[in-house]
Structures are given as C-alpha cells and as structure tokens.
Design an enzyme around this catalytic site. Structure first.
Site, mmCIF file in Angstrom:
data_model
loop_
_atom_site.group_PDB
_atom_site.id
_atom_site.type_symbol
_atom_site.label_atom_id
_atom_site.label_comp_id
_atom_site.label_asym_id
_atom_site.label_seq_id
_atom_site.Cartn_x
_atom_site.Cartn_y
_atom_site.Cartn_z
ATOM 1 N N ASP A 313 -2.246 -6.067 -2.532
ATOM 2 C CA ASP A 313 -2.855 -6.835 -3.623
ATOM 3 C C ASP A 313 -3.219 -8.221 -3.091
ATOM 4 O O ASP A 313 -2.398 -8.879 -2.441
ATOM 5 C CB ASP A 313 -1.882 -6.969 -4.805
ATOM 6 C CG ASP A 313 -2.542 -7.572 -6.023
ATOM 7 O OD1 ASP A 313 -3.067 -6.803 -6.847
ATOM 8 O OD2 ASP A 313 -2.543 -8.816 -6.144
ATOM 9 N N ILE A 314 -4.462 -8.656 -3.366
ATOM 10 C CA ILE A 314 -4.914 -9.972 -2.904
ATOM 11 C C ILE A 314 -4.252 -11.052 -3.744
ATOM 12 O O ILE A 314 -4.317 -11.021 -4.982
ATOM 13 C CB ILE A 314 -6.445 -10.087 -2.993
ATOM 14 C CG1 ILE A 314 -7.105 -8.980 -2.165
ATOM 15 C CG2 ILE A 314 -6.917 -11.465 -2.534
ATOM 16 C CD1 ILE A 314 -8.620 -8.937 -2.302
ATOM 17 N N GLU A 356 -8.520 -5.876 -7.284
ATOM 18 C CA GLU A 356 -8.138 -6.469 -6.003
ATOM 19 C C GLU A 356 -7.037 -5.684 -5.310
ATOM 20 O O GLU A 356 -6.375 -6.199 -4.404
ATOM 21 C CB GLU A 356 -7.688 -7.931 -6.207
ATOM 22 C CG GLU A 356 -6.437 -8.117 -7.041
ATOM 23 C CD GLU A 356 -6.731 -8.252 -8.531
ATOM 24 O OE1 GLU A 356 -5.899 -8.841 -9.240
ATOM 25 O OE2 GLU A 356 -7.785 -7.772 -8.984
#
Length: 440
Positions: A313-314, A356
């Site tokens: 996950d960004i 994301e």
C-alpha cells in the site's frame, strides 16, 4: 384513486434494479476485503450482459458476507463503521467512483467518454452537479453492459452462421462422396456389360454360318460397346466436373471461415488481454490476480511448495493526490508498478489490486524469505522519489506478508496479510510486517 408506480413496466423495474446493483458496486468497493471478490464477479457479469437471475447467486453471497462481517470484533466493526460513514461523503464517493472506472474493463468506443467522466469526477462536483456525475456514471456503466450484451449477441450470431456453413460443407462432402460411390458402381456395371457383350459376341461367332454374317455381327457388337463406353465417359466427365465444383466451393467456404475465425481470435485475444491488464500501470489487474491466485493455490495444495502473499500500500497516497494533483498520483502508481515488477523474480506475480494497493504472489518462497525480499524492495522504493511540477515527492510503501498454511483458503491468507499491512501502518508506515498470531 389508485396511484401508479414509475417502475410499473418490467423493463423499467429491471433497469432500476440494475442501477441499484451498480450503485452497490460504487458504494461498497473498498469497504471490506471479503466483499471484493464478490463485487468483482458482479461487475464482470454486468459487463457480460447478465440478467437479474444470473446475479442472484452472487448477491446472496454478498448478503452472507455482510452478515459475516457484522459478527467481527467491536474494534473491526468500529473501523468498518467509520469506513461506511466516510463513504457517505461526496469526496469519498467520488474517489471510489473514479477507482471503479479505472478498474472497469472499458471497451475502446467508451474510452473517451470514460476519460471525460473521470475529469468531471476529479473536479469534485457538489450539489446538482454531483448528482449529474453519479447519473452519468450509472448511464455509462449501463451502456457498457448493453454493449457487452450486444457483443455477446454478435458472437452468438457468428457461431450460428459458422454452424450453418459447416453443415453446408458437410452436405457438399456427402454429395461428393455419393458421386464417387456412384462412379464406382457405374464402372462395375460397365465392366459387367462388356463381359456380357463379349460373351454374346463369342456365341454369335460360333453360330455364324458365313463370313458376311460374322462381319455384320462383329460390327454391331463393337458399335454397342463403343456407344456404351462413350456414354459412360460422358457421365463420368459430368460427375467429375460436378465434384470438382463442389470441392472448389468447399475450399472457398473453408478459406472464408478460416479468415473469419482468425479475425475473431485476434479480437478476442485483444479484448482478453485488455480485460486482464490495468491500463495505468500496465500490470495485471485484480481479475488477472484472482485467476492467478487460484492457479497458484491449486499448485500449492498439490506439491506443498511454500507460497507467500504480500500486500503493498502506498503511504499517504491521498496527500499526494490532494497536494500535487491527480497527474502526480497517476505517475506515482505507474512508478510503483514499474519498481515492483522490475525488482522481483520472473516466477513472482505482481498485480494492481485496486486504488493504491498492489499484491505480490511469491511461489516456492517461505513467508520469512518473502519478508526479506519485500523489505529490500521497500528500501529501493524509499530511495526512488520523483519530481512533479518542480516539487520533490517522497515515495514510501508499507506491506504485510503471510504464507499459505494447512487448511487455508485464499481469503484466509489475504486477511492475515492485510492485518499485517495494517500493523505496518500503525507502526509508522514505510515498513514490512510478517503476520503473527498476536495480530489477530
């Protein structure tokens, strides 16, 4: 005085229910990991032209999953409630709607319309403009669904035409075979007739009293034989010409079918590849991941070689979008996709799961080995920031790791890896966490 429902006609009722199902997709995607596979399946069925009866089983599965989610711990229920209340906000709805359109399998003819709608979504409309965006999105998704149904109808028509042409070719082949059998029978009949004529000629020769009479009888027999041979040759020539014409006709039809089939095969391959690819990052999408994880899980069950799952996950992705614009956000997603795919092994599988989030399957890898590889990739990404409009954008990722264990289904492993990812976020982000029992 009786009042009439605005949805009294069956067609109107079905269209209204379609809108409700699409709104379910818009408002539910991203709300809980266990819902995602069902929502993906419903979306795929809608785009393929499924009717309400076809959707009933998946909608029942969604209902059961919602009951299962409601029985989770109070802490999880509180988190889910917070997410649900966030969905009611226009900004959140717009974000989820954009992600839905990004993940949707959009036919080429709707790409421009989809791009324009995404621009309207990014403008964060309010009031009546907000409602018009929602209506436009529903209309677009319904049009995509109708187009998918039309494409399916065209395919059915092609297959029906193909069946008809093959049947016609089969009839020509049978006719040609019958002509060949008739020619064989005629040759046998001619041979028998010649033998009979020769026998008659021998008898006539023995009974002839004078030379003149013998000559006459010989001439008559030879004339009859010649006449029969010429008649047989003419019939054979006609049958051969007819058979040749039928063979040429079959050849032409087969060539036409080959051309049509190759065109259809190429079109289907293009659509299939597009359906499994995320257009922004070029990585496989969630549908491709669902297919691959099923294959890898079956292989794991058979050979028992270790298999690990990593969820990425960004960090602070929403801030990147808010502070630097969606163009910078798209560039971030594309860069992360490139870095993840270029820093793993050829046997590993990387996909954009949605928004994301990215997922990575690592065959023949223990969860401890996967954690070590993931931390190396995390460090590479940490030092791979980029510039946007003169601004330096720092880029970090968090991830959760879990391995497949005895008795596991994919959902079990995914939930564990997601819980490990959540712990990485709690501990300050930019880190990788291996699932442990104390995370439950």
């Amino acid at each position: 005085m009786a009042t009439h429902s605005p949805y009294s006609a069956p067609v109107d009722i079905e269209k209204f229910l379609y809108k409700l199902v699409i709104q379910l997709l818009i408002f539910s995607q991203g709300s809980h990991k266990l819902l995602e596979p069902h929502l993906v399946t419903i979306g795929a069925k809608l785009r393929s032209g499924a009717n309400l009866h076809d959707l009933l089983q998946e909608l029942q599965s969604v209902s059961k999953t919602l009951l299962q989610i409601s029985k989770q711990t109070k802490e999880d229920s509180g988190a889910d409630s917070g997410a649900a209340s966030g969905q009611a906000q226009p900004d959140y709805v717009m974000q989820r709607l954009e992600e839905l359109l990004t993940a949707a399998e959009v036919p080429l003819r709707f790409e421009q319309q989809t791009s324009m709608l995404r621009q309207r979504i990014r403008a964060r409309q309010t009031g009546q403009a907000y409602k018009r965006v929602i209506d436009s999105a529903i209309e677009l998704l319904l049009n995509i669904k109708d187009y998918g149904a039309s494409e399916k109808q065209d395919l059915d028509l092609f297959l029906a035409d193909l069946t008809g042409q093959l049947s016609e070719i089969e009839q020509h082949a049978e006719s040609a075979g019958e002509s060949n059998m008739l020619s064989i029978d005629n040759r046998h009949a001619l041979s028998h007739e010649i033998s009979r004529q020769v026998g008659d000629f021998k008898d006539s020769t023995q009974s002839a009293a004078e030379l003149a009479e013998l000559k006459t009888q010989t001439s008559e027999h030879l004339d009859r034989l010649l006449e029969q041979l010429l008649e047989h040759k003419q019939m054979e020539d006609e049958r051969q010409l007819e058979a040749q014409q039928k063979i040429e006709m079959m050849t032409q039809k087969l060539q036409a079918l080959e051309t049509e089939t190759e065109t259809l095969r190429t079109k289907l391959k293009i659509e299939h590849d597009k359906a499994l690819c995320d257009s922004l990052t070029g990585l496989p999408n969630r549908l491709a991941y669902n297919n691959r994880v099923e294959m890898e899980a079956n292989r794991w069950k058979r050979y028992r070689a270790p298999l690990a799952l990593v969820i990425w996950d960004i960090d602070h992705f929403k801030q990147i979008n808010d502070n630097y614009g969606h163009k910078a956000g798209d560039k971030t997603l594309a860069l992360v996709g490139q870095l993840l795919s270029s820093n793993c092994r050829e046997t590993d599988f990387v996909a954009r799961y949605g928004g994301e989030e990215f997922v990575m399957l690592m065959p023949s890898t223990t969860e401890e080995q996967a954690l070590e590889v993931a931390d190396t990739i995390r460090d590479i990404i940490q030092h791979s920031g980029f510039h946007s409009n003169g601004e330096d954008i720092d880029l970090t990722l968090s991830c959760g790791v879990s391995g497949f264990k005895e008795g596991d289904q994919h959902d079990d492993v995914f939930v564990r890896a997601d819980q490990a990812l959540y712990r990485s976020k709690q501990l300050g982000r930019n880190r990788c966490t291996l699932f442990a029992d104390d995370l439950r």
